[in-house]
Design a protein around this motif. Structure first.
Motif, mmCIF file in Angstrom:
data_model
loop_
_atom_site.group_PDB
_atom_site.id
_atom_site.type_symbol
_atom_site.label_atom_id
_atom_site.label_comp_id
_atom_site.label_asym_id
_atom_site.label_seq_id
_atom_site.Cartn_x
_atom_site.Cartn_y
_atom_site.Cartn_z
ATOM 1 N N TYR A 38 0.927 -1.118 -0.034
ATOM 2 C CA TYR A 38 -0.027 -0.040 0.053
ATOM 3 C C TYR A 38 0.890 1.117 -0.053
ATOM 4 C CZ TYR A 38 -2.664 3.463 2.150
ATOM 5 O OH TYR A 38 -3.245 4.982 2.695
ATOM 6 N N LEU A 39 1.936 1.190 0.909
ATOM 7 C CA LEU A 39 2.794 2.552 0.925
ATOM 8 C C LEU A 39 3.345 2.579 -0.408
ATOM 9 C CD1 LEU A 39 4.508 2.162 4.658
ATOM 10 C CD2 LEU A 39 2.667 3.745 3.743
ATOM 11 N N PHE A 40 4.092 1.665 -0.964
ATOM 12 C CA PHE A 40 4.536 1.588 -2.376
ATOM 13 C C PHE A 40 3.453 2.330 -3.228
ATOM 14 C CE2 PHE A 40 7.653 -1.604 -0.938
ATOM 15 C CZ PHE A 40 8.721 -0.791 -0.723
ATOM 16 N N GLU A 41 2.344 1.833 -3.411
ATOM 17 C CA GLU A 41 1.455 2.313 -4.416
ATOM 18 C C GLU A 41 1.141 3.724 -4.347
ATOM 19 O OE1 GLU A 41 -2.039 -0.265 -3.789
ATOM 20 O OE2 GLU A 41 -0.978 -1.974 -4.339
ATOM 21 N N LYS A 42 0.966 4.288 -2.976
ATOM 22 C CA LYS A 42 0.728 5.564 -2.648
ATOM 23 C C LYS A 42 1.801 6.219 -3.100
ATOM 24 C CE LYS A 42 -3.517 5.352 -1.478
ATOM 25 N NZ LYS A 42 -4.482 5.776 -2.112
ATOM 26 N N GLY A 43 3.208 5.877 -3.028
ATOM 27 C CA GLY A 43 4.298 6.696 -3.400
ATOM 28 C C GLY A 43 5.090 7.546 -2.332
ATOM 29 N N LEU A 44 6.010 8.138 -2.903
ATOM 30 C CA LEU A 44 7.009 8.883 -1.798
ATOM 31 C C LEU A 44 6.394 9.767 -0.796
ATOM 32 C CD1 LEU A 44 9.778 9.362 -1.265
ATOM 33 C CD2 LEU A 44 10.081 11.212 -2.834
ATOM 34 N N ASP A 45 5.306 10.637 -1.423
ATOM 35 C CA ASP A 45 4.712 11.385 -0.338
ATOM 36 C C ASP A 45 4.208 10.845 0.679
ATOM 37 O OD1 ASP A 45 5.611 13.715 -1.912
ATOM 38 O OD2 ASP A 45 3.626 13.968 -2.911
ATOM 39 N N LYS A 46 3.581 9.578 0.544
ATOM 40 C CA LYS A 46 2.844 8.940 1.755
ATOM 41 C C LYS A 46 3.841 8.248 2.400
ATOM 42 C CE LYS A 46 -0.561 7.056 3.775
ATOM 43 N NZ LYS A 46 -1.513 7.824 4.571
ATOM 44 N N ILE A 47 4.887 7.656 1.886
ATOM 45 C CA ILE A 47 6.020 7.159 2.895
ATOM 46 C C ILE A 47 6.888 8.251 3.556
ATOM 47 C CG2 ILE A 47 8.285 6.173 2.706
ATOM 48 C CD1 ILE A 47 7.330 4.726 -0.056
ATOM 49 N N LEU A 48 6.887 9.608 2.901
ATOM 50 C CA LEU A 48 7.790 10.420 3.735
ATOM 51 C C LEU A 48 6.554 11.172 4.939
ATOM 52 C CD1 LEU A 48 9.159 12.491 0.852
ATOM 53 C CD2 LEU A 48 10.487 11.167 2.452
ATOM 54 N N LYS A 49 5.413 11.259 4.518
ATOM 55 C CA LYS A 49 4.392 11.450 5.465
ATOM 56 C C LYS A 49 4.434 10.523 6.686
ATOM 57 C CE LYS A 49 -0.533 12.313 6.434
ATOM 58 N NZ LYS A 49 -1.959 12.281 5.925
ATOM 59 N N LYS A 50 4.569 9.366 6.401
ATOM 60 C CA LYS A 50 4.453 8.353 7.355
ATOM 61 C C LYS A 50 5.904 8.261 8.360
ATOM 62 C CE LYS A 50 1.928 6.004 8.859
ATOM 63 N NZ LYS A 50 1.011 6.077 9.630
ATOM 64 N N CYS A 51 7.012 8.458 7.742
ATOM 65 C CA CYS A 51 8.113 8.836 8.260
ATOM 66 C C CYS A 51 8.190 10.014 9.423
ATOM 67 C CB CYS A 51 9.320 9.011 7.157
ATOM 68 S SG CYS A 51 9.814 7.334 6.611
ATOM 69 N N GLY A 52 7.635 10.980 9.056
ATOM 70 C CA GLY A 52 7.475 12.200 9.745
ATOM 71 C C GLY A 52 6.589 11.829 10.922
ATOM 72 N N GLU A 53 5.477 11.195 10.610
ATOM 73 C CA GLU A 53 4.643 10.955 11.861
ATOM 74 C C GLU A 53 5.248 10.097 12.887
ATOM 75 O OE1 GLU A 53 1.037 9.287 10.194
ATOM 76 O OE2 GLU A 53 0.534 11.076 9.187
ATOM 77 N N GLU A 54 5.803 9.146 12.350
ATOM 78 C CA GLU A 54 6.594 8.286 13.203
ATOM 79 C C GLU A 54 7.535 8.749 14.159
ATOM 80 O OE1 GLU A 54 5.148 5.677 13.869
ATOM 81 O OE2 GLU A 54 3.656 5.369 12.499
ATOM 82 N N CYS A 55 8.446 9.756 13.430
ATOM 83 C CA CYS A 55 9.416 10.416 13.983
ATOM 84 C C CYS A 55 8.656 11.113 15.049
ATOM 85 C CB CYS A 55 10.116 11.361 13.095
ATOM 86 S SG CYS A 55 11.663 12.407 13.762
ATOM 87 N N SER A 56 7.809 12.023 14.967
ATOM 88 C CA SER A 56 7.116 12.724 15.896
ATOM 89 C C SER A 56 6.635 11.870 17.024
ATOM 90 C CB SER A 56 5.723 13.465 15.395
ATOM 91 O OG SER A 56 6.208 14.298 14.540
ATOM 92 N N GLU A 57 5.965 10.533 16.798
ATOM 93 C CA GLU A 57 5.492 9.801 17.700
ATOM 94 C C GLU A 57 6.641 9.165 18.554
ATOM 95 O OE1 GLU A 57 3.025 6.800 15.888
ATOM 96 O OE2 GLU A 57 1.634 8.430 15.217
#
Length: 107
Positions: free
Chosen positions: A26-45
């Motif tokens: 799913y992440l690969f299908e959504k692409g780089l923007d989604k992957i970067l968003k998730k990295c940012g979210e997880e970093c904040s968490e």
């Protein structure tokens, strides 16, 4: 085998062979923007969990961040070994405290 290497290989496999219901696919299908968003979210968490002082929560969030960073590496074609080599190179440095620019307030 080291678990981080195993994780990388699993993520790489999901990119090559799509599996229905796979969050990684799913992440690969959504692409780089989604992957970067998730990295940012997880970093904040990670930051929030560490600030709250509960080690169990921090460990879980760190695992989530490492997973999403691995997805980012695979998506960008960065081999795990490249990161290992960079870490090894940095490990060899001694006295690598960055020098901060001093501002002369009299000029």
């Amino acid at each position: 085998m080291d678990i981080l290497h195993e994780l990388y290989q699993t993520v790489e496999g999901r990119r090559q062979e799509k599996q229905e219901g796979s969050y990684t696919c799913y992440l690969f299908e959504k692409g780089l923007d989604k992957i970067l968003k998730k990295c940012g979210e997880e970093c904040s968490e990670v930051i929030i969990a560490a600030k709250n002082g509960k080690q169990e929560d921090t460990v879980g969030e760190l695992a989530d961040l490492l997973y999403h960073l691995t997805v980012l590496m695979v998506n960008e074609g960065i081999p795990f070994e490249a990161v290992e080599q960079e870490l090894a190179r940095r490990h060899q440095k001694q006295g690598n405290l960055k020098q901060f620019h001093q501002v002369d307030k009299n000029t």
